[in-house]
Design an enzyme around this catalytic site. Structure first.
Site, short mmCIF file in Angstrom:
data_model
loop_
_atom_site.label_atom_id
_atom_site.label_comp_id
_atom_site.label_asym_id
_atom_site.label_seq_id
_atom_site.Cartn_x
_atom_site.Cartn_y
_atom_site.Cartn_z
N CYS A 261 -11.11 2.81 -0.11
CA CYS A 261 -9.59 3.14 0.14
C CYS A 261 -9.47 2.26 1.39
O CYS A 261 -10.37 2.25 2.35
CB CYS A 261 -9.56 4.43 0.27
N THR A 262 -8.24 1.49 1.41
CA THR A 262 -7.99 0.63 2.51
C THR A 262 -7.73 1.34 3.69
O THR A 262 -7.80 0.73 4.65
CB THR A 262 -7.01 -0.42 2.08
N HIS A 263 -7.60 2.78 3.36
CA HIS A 263 -7.43 3.19 5.06
C HIS A 263 -8.83 3.66 5.62
O HIS A 263 -8.81 3.41 6.87
CB HIS A 263 -6.81 4.67 4.75
N ASP B 106 1.00 -1.05 0.11
CA ASP B 106 -0.10 -0.02 -0.11
C ASP B 106 0.99 1.23 0.01
O ASP B 106 2.22 0.97 0.13
CB ASP B 106 -0.99 -0.02 1.31
N CYS C 47 -4.62 -1.82 -1.94
CA CYS C 47 -4.64 -0.30 -2.14
C CYS C 47 -5.64 -0.20 -3.14
O CYS C 47 -5.20 -0.76 -4.41
CB CYS C 47 -3.47 0.48 -2.43
N ASN C 48 -6.85 0.44 -3.07
CA ASN C 48 -7.78 0.41 -4.20
C ASN C 48 -7.14 1.65 -5.30
O ASN C 48 -7.52 1.43 -6.37
CB ASN C 48 -8.86 1.16 -3.75
N GLY D 283 -3.50 8.91 -3.56
CA GLY D 283 -4.89 9.46 -4.12
C GLY D 283 -4.97 10.88 -4.69
O GLY D 283 -5.67 10.99 -5.56
N1 DGL Z 1 -4.84 3.09 0.94
C1 DGL Z 1 -4.94 3.43 -0.45
C2 DGL Z 1 -6.21 3.13 -1.16
O1 DGL Z 1 -6.88 2.12 -0.81
C3 DGL Z 1 -4.23 4.75 -0.92
C4 DGL Z 1 -4.33 5.95 0.05
C5 DGL Z 1 -3.52 7.01 -0.67
O2 DGL Z 1 -2.33 7.07 -0.58
O3 DGL Z 1 -4.28 7.97 -1.16
O4 DGL Z 1 -6.47 3.73 -2.15
#
Ligand code: DGL
Length: 262
Positions: free
Chosen positions: A189-191, A11, A75-76, A44
């Site tokens: 988003c995985t966050h 990620d 990570c999406n 993102g």
């Molecule tokens: N965790 C990520 C996702 O699933 C990216 C977050 C990022 O770096 O903006 O999209």
């Protein structure tokens, strides 16, 4: 397959822990390497061209270094932009993380569903395609937020984060026409699952869903019958820009205690 060949999770930051958590619960003896491209965080707000060039090259280096049995792009943003490029570049199985629009459409009674992701993810043709294929009879509202990514990262690092800030950052999704009819929102988003408790508290009528459990099952399926160590070795984390503060505390609950640089 060598028993100690790890599962590699990737990620931009530590959002991928929302995929790693359910995977460890299902596969407790799996050796783990978690890689975070914090040099380019957040993904993102970057362009498609940057992600499409950066992610396959970086994963190529990682695969050479850690020799994983399987790679999960947790990570999406990276998956919706670069999954095909990564699969073409690597000769190990690659699991992507893409917005859970299909299950959301199956669950929605109001036929109004939301996709809450990064700014890059919500504008991807990949998302248009998922919406057309699996949610053709739904109104699909989208909102991309960079603030939510930062807030999730800070919360996991153990910093003081105001839940109201997360709720406010998600609010534009609900303020759109038909936003009051949303009953199912995809955390794309995985966050964001790391903030789901706060969002759910603010929107009790909404079901927030993410792909973590499904991806864990997919990883288990793809590695079924392979040999594993009797006990999981300590998990490793690799960072592209040095180890950020707070990482030991954030990663220890996930069995990751060996931290280093890529
Ligand atoms: N965790 C990520 C996702 O699933 C990216 C977050 C990022 O770096 O903006 O999209």
């Amino acid at each position: 397959m060598q028993p100690d060949a790890p599962l590699l999770f990737f990620d931009s930051g530590i959002g991928g822990l929302s995929i790693l958590g359910p995977t460890r619960a299902l596969m407790p003896s799996a050796p783990i390497v978690y890689a975070a491209d914090n040099a380019a965080f957040p993904y993102g707000t970057r362009s498609e061209g940057e992600i499409a060039a950066r992610v396959p090259a970086l994963l190529g280096r990682l695969v050479e270094r850690v020799r994983p049995r399987l790679v999960t792009i947790a990570c999406n943003t990276a998956s919706t932009i670069a999954l095909d490029h990564v699969r073409a570049a690597l000769d190990v199985p690659v699991v992507g993380t893409v917005p859970a629009i299909k299950p959301a459409a199956e669950l929605s009674a109001t036929r109004v569903i939301g996709v809450l992701g990064t700014r890059a993810t919500v504008r991807q043709p990949y998302v248009d395609d998922l919406a057309a294929r699996f949610a053709g009879d739904c109104t699909v509202l989208r909102h991309g937020s960079a603030d939510l990514v930062e807030l999730a990262e800070a919360r996991l690092r153990g910093e003081q984060v105001d839940p109201a800030a997360a709720v406010a950052a998600a609010q534009p999704l609900f303020d759109q026409p038909d936003g009051d009819k949303l009953d199912t929102v995809v955390l794309a988003c995985t966050h964001f699952p790391l903030l789901a408790d706060w969002l759910a508290h603010a929107h009790p009528q909404v079901r927030f869903i993410d792909g973590g459990q499904g991806i864990a099952r997919r990883i288990a399926y793809l590695t079924k019958g392979q040999s594993w160590p009797d006990d999981a070795p300590p998990g490793r984390a690799l960072f592209t820009a040095g180890i950020p503060p707070g990482m030991n505390t954030a990663l220890a609950p996930f069995g990751i205690t060996d931290l280093g640089s890529l």
